[in-house]
Design an enzyme around this catalytic site. Structure first.
Site, PDB file in Angstrom:
ATOM      1  N   ALA A   1      -8.102   6.852   2.171  1.00  0.00           N
ATOM      2  CA  ALA A   1      -8.408   6.096   3.404  1.00  0.00           C
ATOM      3  C   ALA A   1      -7.286   5.355   3.840  1.00  0.00           C
ATOM      4  N   GLY A   2      -6.139   5.390   3.288  1.00  0.00           N
ATOM      5  CA  GLY A   2      -4.835   5.007   3.647  1.00  0.00           C
ATOM      6  C   GLY A   2      -4.087   5.849   4.365  1.00  0.00           C
TER       7      GLY A   2
ATOM      8  N   ILE B   1      -1.047   7.738   4.191  1.00  0.00           N
ATOM      9  CA  ILE B   1      -0.721   9.283   3.868  1.00  0.00           C
ATOM     10  C   ILE B   1      -1.878  10.043   3.415  1.00  0.00           C
TER      11      ILE B   1
ATOM     12  N   THR C   1      -8.987  -2.004   0.677  1.00  0.00           N
ATOM     13  CA  THR C   1      -8.294  -2.954   0.958  1.00  0.00           C
ATOM     14  C   THR C   1      -7.860  -3.188   2.283  1.00  0.00           C
TER      15      THR C   1
ATOM     16  N   ILE D   1      -9.144   1.742  -8.736  1.00  0.00           N
ATOM     17  CA  ILE D   1      -8.771   2.932  -9.588  1.00  0.00           C
ATOM     18  C   ILE D   1      -8.869   2.148 -11.119  1.00  0.00           C
TER      19      ILE D   1
ATOM     20  N   THR E   1      -2.983  -2.695  -9.358  1.00  0.00           N
ATOM     21  CA  THR E   1      -3.216  -1.483  -8.906  1.00  0.00           C
ATOM     22  C   THR E   1      -2.187  -0.422  -9.579  1.00  0.00           C
TER      23      THR E   1
ATOM     24  N   THR F   1       7.359   6.758  -4.774  1.00  0.00           N
ATOM     25  CA  THR F   1       8.569   6.537  -3.715  1.00  0.00           C
ATOM     26  C   THR F   1      10.002   6.681  -4.265  1.00  0.00           C
ATOM     27  N   ASP F   2      10.915   6.767  -3.242  1.00  0.00           N
ATOM     28  CA  ASP F   2      12.341   6.862  -3.462  1.00  0.00           C
ATOM     29  C   ASP F   2      12.942   5.517  -3.923  1.00  0.00           C
ATOM     30  N   GLU F   3      11.868   4.289  -3.781  1.00  0.00           N
ATOM     31  CA  GLU F   3      12.494   2.993  -3.904  1.00  0.00           C
ATOM     32  C   GLU F   3      12.569   2.620  -5.245  1.00  0.00           C
TER      33      GLU F   3
ATOM     34  N   TYR G   1       7.266  -4.561  -5.397  1.00  0.00           N
ATOM     35  CA  TYR G   1       6.534  -3.503  -5.358  1.00  0.00           C
ATOM     36  C   TYR G   1       7.141  -2.261  -5.933  1.00  0.00           C
ATOM     37  N   SER G   2       8.349  -1.961  -5.925  1.00  0.00           N
ATOM     38  CA  SER G   2       9.087  -0.649  -6.391  1.00  0.00           C
ATOM     39  C   SER G   2       9.108  -0.854  -7.788  1.00  0.00           C
ATOM     40  N   ALA G   3       9.374  -2.168  -8.403  1.00  0.00           N
ATOM     41  CA  ALA G   3       8.997  -2.289  -9.952  1.00  0.00           C
ATOM     42  C   ALA G   3       7.839  -1.719 -10.408  1.00  0.00           C
TER      43      ALA G   3
ATOM     44  N   LYS H   1       5.638   0.390  -8.850  1.00  0.00           N
ATOM     45  CA  LYS H   1       5.564   1.648  -8.758  1.00  0.00           C
ATOM     46  C   LYS H   1       6.464   2.452  -9.983  1.00  0.00           C
TER      47      LYS H   1
HETATM   48  P1  NAD Z   1      -1.365   2.465   2.549  1.00  0.00           P
HETATM   49  O1  NAD Z   1      -1.030   0.985   2.153  1.00  0.00           O
HETATM   50  O2  NAD Z   1      -1.506   2.796   3.855  1.00  0.00           O
HETATM   51  O3  NAD Z   1      -2.683   3.078   1.798  1.00  0.00           O
HETATM   52  C1  NAD Z   1      -3.053   2.662   0.328  1.00  0.00           C
HETATM   53  C2  NAD Z   1      -4.544   3.069   0.019  1.00  0.00           C
HETATM   54  O4  NAD Z   1      -4.660   2.640  -1.195  1.00  0.00           O
HETATM   55  C3  NAD Z   1      -5.604   1.975   1.036  1.00  0.00           C
HETATM   56  O5  NAD Z   1      -6.515   3.101   1.757  1.00  0.00           O
HETATM   57  C4  NAD Z   1      -6.171   1.128  -0.009  1.00  0.00           C
HETATM   58  O6  NAD Z   1      -7.333   0.805   0.299  1.00  0.00           O
HETATM   59  C5  NAD Z   1      -5.972   2.083  -1.445  1.00  0.00           C
HETATM   60  N1  NAD Z   1      -5.978   0.976  -2.746  1.00  0.00           N
HETATM   61  C6  NAD Z   1      -5.127   0.120  -2.785  1.00  0.00           C
HETATM   62  N2  NAD Z   1      -5.378  -0.540  -3.986  1.00  0.00           N
HETATM   63  C7  NAD Z   1      -6.426   0.383  -4.710  1.00  0.00           C
HETATM   64  C8  NAD Z   1      -7.249   0.420  -5.632  1.00  0.00           C
HETATM   65  N3  NAD Z   1      -7.032  -0.650  -6.694  1.00  0.00           N
HETATM   66  N4  NAD Z   1      -7.978   1.248  -5.855  1.00  0.00           N
HETATM   67  C9  NAD Z   1      -8.274   2.189  -4.957  1.00  0.00           C
HETATM   68  N5  NAD Z   1      -7.749   2.197  -3.708  1.00  0.00           N
HETATM   69  C10 NAD Z   1      -6.591   1.367  -3.415  1.00  0.00           C
HETATM   70  O7  NAD Z   1      -0.394   3.476   1.987  1.00  0.00           O
HETATM   71  P2  NAD Z   1       0.483   4.465   2.358  1.00  0.00           P
HETATM   72  O8  NAD Z   1       1.641   4.303   3.124  1.00  0.00           O
HETATM   73  O9  NAD Z   1      -0.278   5.627   2.611  1.00  0.00           O
HETATM   74  O10 NAD Z   1       1.132   4.888   0.912  1.00  0.00           O
HETATM   75  C11 NAD Z   1       0.322   5.854  -0.182  1.00  0.00           C
HETATM   76  C12 NAD Z   1       1.094   6.042  -1.471  1.00  0.00           C
HETATM   77  O11 NAD Z   1       2.329   6.860  -1.084  1.00  0.00           O
HETATM   78  C13 NAD Z   1       1.520   4.748  -2.202  1.00  0.00           C
HETATM   79  O12 NAD Z   1       1.334   5.099  -3.419  1.00  0.00           O
HETATM   80  C14 NAD Z   1       2.769   4.533  -1.829  1.00  0.00           C
HETATM   81  O13 NAD Z   1       3.601   4.063  -2.897  1.00  0.00           O
HETATM   82  C15 NAD Z   1       3.730   6.112  -1.575  1.00  0.00           C
HETATM   83  N6  NAD Z   1       4.677   6.122  -0.787  1.00  0.00           N
HETATM   84  C16 NAD Z   1       4.435   5.721   0.543  1.00  0.00           C
HETATM   85  C17 NAD Z   1       5.680   6.014   1.378  1.00  0.00           C
HETATM   86  C18 NAD Z   1       5.558   5.761   2.912  1.00  0.00           C
HETATM   87  O14 NAD Z   1       6.540   5.411   3.579  1.00  0.00           O
HETATM   88  N7  NAD Z   1       4.436   5.023   3.415  1.00  0.00           N
HETATM   89  C19 NAD Z   1       6.655   6.612   0.984  1.00  0.00           C
HETATM   90  C20 NAD Z   1       6.708   7.036  -0.218  1.00  0.00           C
HETATM   91  C21 NAD Z   1       5.692   6.610  -1.102  1.00  0.00           C
HETATM   92  O1  DAU Z   2      10.933   4.522   1.010  1.00  0.00           O
HETATM   93  C1  DAU Z   2       9.658   4.584   0.852  1.00  0.00           C
HETATM   94  C2  DAU Z   2       8.953   3.186   1.048  1.00  0.00           C
HETATM   95  O2  DAU Z   2       9.122   3.193   2.569  1.00  0.00           O
HETATM   96  C3  DAU Z   2       7.584   3.281   0.613  1.00  0.00           C
HETATM   97  O3  DAU Z   2       7.655   3.386  -0.764  1.00  0.00           O
HETATM   98  C4  DAU Z   2       6.805   2.040   1.163  1.00  0.00           C
HETATM   99  O4  DAU Z   2       5.545   1.950   0.613  1.00  0.00           O
HETATM  100  C5  DAU Z   2       6.970   1.635   2.747  1.00  0.00           C
HETATM  101  O5  DAU Z   2       6.442   0.412   2.951  1.00  0.00           O
HETATM  102  C6  DAU Z   2       8.531   1.877   2.957  1.00  0.00           C
HETATM  103  O6  DAU Z   2       9.098   0.659   2.384  1.00  0.00           O
HETATM  104  P1  DAU Z   2      10.139   0.014   3.541  1.00  0.00           P
HETATM  105  O7  DAU Z   2      10.437  -1.316   3.041  1.00  0.00           O
HETATM  106  O8  DAU Z   2      11.444   0.853   3.503  1.00  0.00           O
HETATM  107  O9  DAU Z   2       9.426   0.234   4.821  1.00  0.00           O
HETATM  108  P2  DAU Z   2       9.038  -0.879   6.126  1.00  0.00           P
HETATM  109  O10 DAU Z   2       8.462  -0.218   7.112  1.00  0.00           O
HETATM  110  O11 DAU Z   2       8.362  -2.226   5.469  1.00  0.00           O
HETATM  111  O12 DAU Z   2      10.726  -1.337   6.323  1.00  0.00           O
HETATM  112  C7  DAU Z   2      11.456  -0.269   6.746  1.00  0.00           C
HETATM  113  C8  DAU Z   2      12.918  -1.063   7.025  1.00  0.00           C
HETATM  114  O13 DAU Z   2      12.581  -1.929   8.471  1.00  0.00           O
HETATM  115  C9  DAU Z   2      13.217  -2.070   5.894  1.00  0.00           C
HETATM  116  O14 DAU Z   2      14.688  -1.813   5.856  1.00  0.00           O
HETATM  117  C10 DAU Z   2      12.699  -3.194   6.250  1.00  0.00           C
HETATM  118  C11 DAU Z   2      12.739  -3.129   8.082  1.00  0.00           C
HETATM  119  N1  DAU Z   2      12.092  -4.023   8.689  1.00  0.00           N
HETATM  120  C12 DAU Z   2      10.655  -3.884   8.455  1.00  0.00           C
HETATM  121  C13 DAU Z   2       9.723  -4.669   9.104  1.00  0.00           C
HETATM  122  C14 DAU Z   2       8.406  -4.698   8.910  1.00  0.00           C
HETATM  123  C15 DAU Z   2      12.357  -4.573   9.783  1.00  0.00           C
HETATM  124  O15 DAU Z   2      13.829  -4.694  10.179  1.00  0.00           O
HETATM  125  N2  DAU Z   2      11.707  -5.433  10.595  1.00  0.00           N
HETATM  126  C16 DAU Z   2      10.321  -5.473  10.367  1.00  0.00           C
HETATM  127  O16 DAU Z   2       9.358  -6.087  11.143  1.00  0.00           O
END
Ligand code: NAD
Ligand code: DAU
Length: 334
Positions: A9-10, A12, A36, A60, A98, A123-125, A147-149, A151
């Site tokens: 429901a999130g 991606i 959440t 989960i 989680t 994630t690449d993090e 977060y990254s630790a 993951k």
């Molecule tokens: P998001 O925060 O939009 O969605 C996360 C979803 O997980 C939500 O729907 C939330 O309700 C659900 N969730 C959280 N804890 C849960 C639990 N304990 N049980 C069941 N559901 C739970 O995140 P996103 O950006 O869609 O990311 C999805 C996945 O992709 C994550 O694992 C994230 O680490 C990974 N990822 C994200 C990015 C990015 O840039 N957004 C990049 C690389 C990897």
């Molecule tokens: O690399 C993949 C990751 O990308 C995912 O694993 C994470 O779930 C996702 O949240 C994302 O992490 P980042 O920390 O890179 O994303 P965020 O959008 O929070 O921030 C992107 C960059 O922008 C980062 O260098 C911090 C900066 N930033 C972020 C916010 C929210 C700002 O400068 N201002 C802001 O208000």
């Protein structure tokens, strides 16, 4: 194919489910999500009448529930996680619960129920920050935020379940994803929605940090291909080679929205802020034939248009709990 998608429901996960069903209408999907603050069933409302799609609210980490559902499927794709780095700095516990314990519960159930394939969305993090190199699938894990630790721990557990028990696990490390339905705490949707609301745009530090950006449907196509052709025990990096400083991303959005640089507010930097992520994604390209199709300039325009046309979706999210969190963050960074 009967698939359990967790965290669907999130941002991606919901884009992926819609993409997968569009291309494979006969696949059966169960979406388990805790809902959440980041989970939103409106993202999936078009599927309410689809007989091949079912939603279950749950965690989960709930062993009993997971075991019951896993019996009905042959594949698991785990998107569920706490995902915002800033929130992990303020309150890491939910990230560990989680990603570490939740992922373990899924893996154990996958093993007990002879699941054919388990895909971990990561994630690449986990590779940490690099000034000039690109991360390959063999780069060391050097995570810097809670977060990254969390993951990285989950990814290593997937590896261990493959090596020790022979479970067909696959881990996908993606660069930064953007597109419709992303929660407005993340950089791109935050910048777009703040500008629509007439608010300033907070840039951490000088905005020189570098991120690699991929459009959400391109990531969905990589997951679909991995689902069909990915090899158990493998790790695939997903990237676009479109690497930009944060300030370049912000200025691109300002320019598309007809706004000037006076909208930028430079604020205190994130603690432990990773300077640069850059992914080598040649493995999935050469071994599975995947390629991304969307260029950043076109993807960002589509994303801006989506937020302009879907104010009802995000304006609700930018109130209540979120506003409290945002105000606290913002005041602390000013
Ligand atoms: P998001 O925060 O939009 O969605 C996360 C979803 O997980 C939500 O729907 C939330 O309700 C659900 N969730 C959280 N804890 C849960 C639990 N304990 N049980 C069941 N559901 C739970 O995140 P996103 O950006 O869609 O990311 C999805 C996945 O992709 C994550 O694992 C994230 O680490 C990974 N990822 C994200 C990015 C990015 O840039 N957004 C990049 C690389 C990897
Ligand atoms: O690399 C993949 C990751 O990308 C995912 O694993 C994470 O779930 C996702 O949240 C994302 O992490 P980042 O920390 O890179 O994303 P965020 O959008 O929070 O921030 C992107 C960059 O922008 C980062 O260098 C911090 C900066 N930033 C972020 C916010 C929210 C700002 O400068 N201002 C802001 O208000």
């Amino acid at each position: 194919m009967k698939i359990l998608v967790t965290g669907g429901a999130g941002f991606i996960g919901s884009n992926f489910i819609k993409y997968l069903i569009r291309n494979n209408p006969d696949y059966k999907i169960i979406n388990l999500d805790k809902l959440t603050y980041a989970g939103n069933l409106e993202n999936l409302k078009d599927l309410n009448d689809n007989k091949n799609y079912k939603f279950i609210q749950g965690d989960i980490g709930d062993e009993k529930l997971i075991n019951k559902i896993v019996k009905e499927v042959n594949v698991i794709i785990n998107f569920a996680a706490e995902t915002h780095v800033d929130r992990s700095i303020a309150n890491p516990k939910a990230f560990i619960e989680t990603s570490v314990l939740g992922t373990y519960t899924l893996l154990k159930s996958a093993l007990d129920n002879n699941i054919d394939k388990y895909i971990q969305i990561s994630t690449d993090e986990v590779y940490g920050s690099t000034d000039s190199e690109t991360f390959s699938e063999y780069s060391p894990f050097l995570p810097n935020s809670p977060y990254s630790a969390s993951k990285a721990s989950a990814d290593l557990m997937c590896r261990a379940f493959h090596s020790t028990y022979g479970l067909n696990t696959i881990v996908m490390h993606s660069c930064n994803v953007y597109g419709p339905n992303q929660y407005p705490e993340k950089l791109i949707p935050l910048v777009i929605t703040n500008l629509i609301e007439g608010k300033k745009v907070p840039v951490y530090g000088k905005g020189h940090q570098i991120r690699e950006w991929i459009y959400v449907e391109d990531f969905a196509s990589a997951i679909e291909l991995t689902l069909k052709e990915g090899m158990g025990g493998e790790v695939y990096n997903i990237g676009s080679a479109q690497r930009l400083q944060n300030i370049e991303v912000v200025k691109t959005i300002l320019s598309h929205m007809g706004k000037g640089e006076e909208e930028i507010e430079y604020v205190k930097d994130r603690e432990g802020h990773d300077f640069r992520y850059a992914v080598n994604s040649s493995k999935i390209r050469s071994e599975l034939g995947w390629k991304h199709t969307k260029q950043f300039q076109s993807g960002i325009k589509d994303t801006i248009d989506w937020y302009i046309n879907n104010k009802e979706w995000w304006s609700k999210l930018k109130s209540g709990e979120y506003m409290e969190y945002y105000k606290k963050q913002y005041l602390q960074r000013k």
